[in-house]
Write a protein that holds these residues in place. Structure first.
Motif, PDB file in Angstrom:
ATOM      1  N   LEU A 124       0.833  -1.196   0.000  1.00  0.00           N
ATOM      2  CA  LEU A 124       0.000   0.000   0.000  1.00  0.00           C
ATOM      3  C   LEU A 124       0.875   1.257   0.000  1.00  0.00           C
ATOM      4  CD1 LEU A 124      -2.924   0.836  -0.065  1.00  0.00           C
ATOM      5  CD2 LEU A 124      -2.955   0.775   2.432  1.00  0.00           C
ATOM      6  N   ARG A 125       2.015   1.195   0.696  1.00  0.00           N
ATOM      7  CA  ARG A 125       2.950   2.329   0.713  1.00  0.00           C
ATOM      8  C   ARG A 125       3.458   2.616  -0.700  1.00  0.00           C
ATOM      9  NH1 ARG A 125       8.960   2.912   2.094  1.00  0.00           N
ATOM     10  NH2 ARG A 125       9.102   5.012   2.944  1.00  0.00           N
ATOM     11  N   ASP A 126       3.838   1.572  -1.435  1.00  0.00           N
ATOM     12  CA  ASP A 126       4.300   1.757  -2.809  1.00  0.00           C
ATOM     13  C   ASP A 126       3.183   2.321  -3.686  1.00  0.00           C
ATOM     14  OD1 ASP A 126       6.871   0.821  -2.285  1.00  0.00           O
ATOM     15  OD2 ASP A 126       6.359  -1.236  -2.799  1.00  0.00           O
ATOM     16  N   TYR A 127       1.966   1.832  -3.491  1.00  0.00           N
ATOM     17  CA  TYR A 127       0.832   2.310  -4.274  1.00  0.00           C
ATOM     18  C   TYR A 127       0.580   3.795  -4.007  1.00  0.00           C
ATOM     19  CZ  TYR A 127      -3.855   2.790  -6.166  1.00  0.00           C
ATOM     20  OH  TYR A 127      -4.938   3.219  -6.882  1.00  0.00           O
ATOM     21  N   PHE A 128       0.563   4.178  -2.716  1.00  0.00           N
ATOM     22  CA  PHE A 128       0.357   5.587  -2.375  1.00  0.00           C
ATOM     23  C   PHE A 128       1.456   6.462  -2.978  1.00  0.00           C
ATOM     24  CE2 PHE A 128      -2.120   4.744   1.840  1.00  0.00           C
ATOM     25  CZ  PHE A 128      -3.283   4.525   1.119  1.00  0.00           C
ATOM     26  N   ALA A 129       2.707   6.023  -2.882  1.00  0.00           N
ATOM     27  CA  ALA A 129       3.824   6.793  -3.445  1.00  0.00           C
ATOM     28  C   ALA A 129       3.675   6.917  -4.957  1.00  0.00           C
ATOM     29  CB  ALA A 129       5.156   6.146  -3.088  1.00  0.00           C
ATOM     30  N   GLY A 130       3.276   5.849  -5.611  1.00  0.00           N
ATOM     31  CA  GLY A 130       3.070   5.882  -7.060  1.00  0.00           C
ATOM     32  C   GLY A 130       1.958   6.822  -7.465  1.00  0.00           C
ATOM     33  N   GLN A 131       0.899   6.866  -6.668  1.00  0.00           N
ATOM     34  CA  GLN A 131      -0.203   7.778  -6.963  1.00  0.00           C
ATOM     35  C   GLN A 131       0.222   9.229  -6.776  1.00  0.00           C
ATOM     36  OE1 GLN A 131      -3.370   6.900  -8.263  1.00  0.00           O
ATOM     37  NE2 GLN A 131      -2.055   5.138  -8.622  1.00  0.00           N
ATOM     38  N   ALA A 132       1.049   9.491  -5.753  1.00  0.00           N
ATOM     39  CA  ALA A 132       1.575  10.847  -5.554  1.00  0.00           C
ATOM     40  C   ALA A 132       2.445  11.247  -6.749  1.00  0.00           C
ATOM     41  CB  ALA A 132       2.364  10.924  -4.249  1.00  0.00           C
ATOM     42  N   LEU A 133       3.269  10.329  -7.212  1.00  0.00           N
ATOM     43  CA  LEU A 133       4.111  10.562  -8.384  1.00  0.00           C
ATOM     44  C   LEU A 133       3.248  10.865  -9.604  1.00  0.00           C
ATOM     45  CD1 LEU A 133       6.733  10.332 -10.166  1.00  0.00           C
ATOM     46  CD2 LEU A 133       6.255   7.892 -10.249  1.00  0.00           C
ATOM     47  N   ALA A 134       2.228  10.051  -9.829  1.00  0.00           N
ATOM     48  CA  ALA A 134       1.368  10.245 -11.004  1.00  0.00           C
ATOM     49  C   ALA A 134       0.666  11.601 -10.955  1.00  0.00           C
ATOM     50  CB  ALA A 134       0.338   9.115 -11.085  1.00  0.00           C
ATOM     51  N   GLY A 135       0.191  11.976  -9.771  1.00  0.00           N
ATOM     52  CA  GLY A 135      -0.456  13.273  -9.636  1.00  0.00           C
ATOM     53  C   GLY A 135       0.502  14.424  -9.895  1.00  0.00           C
ATOM     54  N   ASP A 136       1.703  14.304  -9.396  1.00  0.00           N
ATOM     55  CA  ASP A 136       2.714  15.340  -9.599  1.00  0.00           C
ATOM     56  C   ASP A 136       3.071  15.453 -11.077  1.00  0.00           C
ATOM     57  OD1 ASP A 136       4.418  17.364  -8.733  1.00  0.00           O
ATOM     58  OD2 ASP A 136       6.069  15.974  -8.337  1.00  0.00           O
ATOM     59  N   ASP A 173       2.624  19.132 -13.388  1.00  0.00           N
ATOM     60  CA  ASP A 173       3.646  19.935 -14.064  1.00  0.00           C
ATOM     61  C   ASP A 173       4.827  19.122 -14.565  1.00  0.00           C
ATOM     62  OD1 ASP A 173       4.878  19.323 -11.676  1.00  0.00           O
ATOM     63  OD2 ASP A 173       5.197  21.385 -11.052  1.00  0.00           O
ATOM     64  N   GLY A 174       4.931  17.893 -14.128  1.00  0.00           N
ATOM     65  CA  GLY A 174       6.016  17.038 -14.587  1.00  0.00           C
ATOM     66  C   GLY A 174       7.377  17.528 -14.108  1.00  0.00           C
ATOM     67  N   LEU A 175       8.383  16.944 -14.647  1.00  0.00           N
ATOM     68  CA  LEU A 175       9.763  17.324 -14.357  1.00  0.00           C
ATOM     69  C   LEU A 175      10.448  17.672 -15.667  1.00  0.00           C
ATOM     70  CD1 LEU A 175      10.832  14.536 -11.829  1.00  0.00           C
ATOM     71  CD2 LEU A 175      10.659  16.968 -11.348  1.00  0.00           C
ATOM     72  N   PRO A 176      11.431  18.549 -15.606  1.00  0.00           N
ATOM     73  CA  PRO A 176      12.163  18.854 -16.850  1.00  0.00           C
ATOM     74  C   PRO A 176      12.913  17.628 -17.351  1.00  0.00           C
ATOM     75  CG  PRO A 176      13.159  19.950 -14.949  1.00  0.00           C
ATOM     76  CD  PRO A 176      11.901  19.301 -14.467  1.00  0.00           C
ATOM     77  N   ASN A 177      13.055  17.523 -18.646  1.00  0.00           N
ATOM     78  CA  ASN A 177      13.758  16.387 -19.250  1.00  0.00           C
ATOM     79  C   ASN A 177      15.194  16.265 -18.769  1.00  0.00           C
ATOM     80  OD1 ASN A 177      11.535  15.601 -20.686  1.00  0.00           O
ATOM     81  ND2 ASN A 177      12.105  16.714 -22.528  1.00  0.00           N
ATOM     82  N   ASP A 178      15.773  17.376 -18.364  1.00  0.00           N
ATOM     83  CA  ASP A 178      17.162  17.350 -17.913  1.00  0.00           C
ATOM     84  C   ASP A 178      17.281  17.372 -16.389  1.00  0.00           C
ATOM     85  OD1 ASP A 178      16.245  19.910 -17.583  1.00  0.00           O
ATOM     86  OD2 ASP A 178      18.035  20.888 -18.364  1.00  0.00           O
ATOM     87  N   ALA A 179      16.276  16.869 -15.695  1.00  0.00           N
ATOM     88  CA  ALA A 179      16.302  16.851 -14.231  1.00  0.00           C
ATOM     89  C   ALA A 179      17.504  16.051 -13.741  1.00  0.00           C
ATOM     90  CB  ALA A 179      15.017  16.245 -13.694  1.00  0.00           C
ATOM     91  N   SER A 180      18.159  16.583 -12.749  1.00  0.00           N
ATOM     92  CA  SER A 180      19.361  15.929 -12.218  1.00  0.00           C
ATOM     93  C   SER A 180      18.977  14.693 -11.404  1.00  0.00           C
ATOM     94  CB  SER A 180      20.131  16.895 -11.326  1.00  0.00           C
ATOM     95  OG  SER A 180      19.402  17.136 -10.134  1.00  0.00           O
TER      96      SER A 180
END
Length: 84
Positions: free
Chosen positions: A22-34, A38-45
C-alpha cells in the motif's frame, strides 16, 4: 515508521503475498499526480529525481499514519457501540 502487514498491507490483496504494498501504491499515486500537474524537466538531475522520490514516500508514510489512526478511531468507536 516501522512497517508490518497490519499498517502496510498489499495494495491489491488476494491469495498471494506478492505484489505492491500500500505504501508503494500511495507513493506511485503521488508521483502520477505530480507528473500530471507539471512534470519534471527532461534534464532533471539525479539529485532532483531522488529528492522527489523521497517526497512521494514521505507522503505515502503520512497517508499510512493517518489511515492507521482512522482505523484505530473507527475500531474504538465500534467497540463502544458508536458509529463514525
Amino acid at each position: 515508521m516501522a512497517y508490518s502487514k497490519l499498517n502496510n498491507p498489499r495494495a491489491f490483496p488476494g491469495n498471494s503475498n506478492y505484489g505492491m504494498s500500500l505504501r508503494d501504491y500511495f507513493a506511485g499515486q503521488a508521483l502520477a499526480g505530480d507528473m500530471a500537474d507539471d512534470g519534471l524537466p527532461n534534464d532533471a538531475s539525479p539529485a532532483l529525481l531522488e529528492e522527489r522520490a523521497q517526497l512521494y514516500y514521505r507522503l505515502a508514510d503520512a497517508m499510512l499514519k493517518v489511515r492507521t489512526a482512522e482505523e484505530a478511531l473507527t475500531n474504538t468507536t465500534a467497540m463502544m457501540g458508536m458509529s463514525v
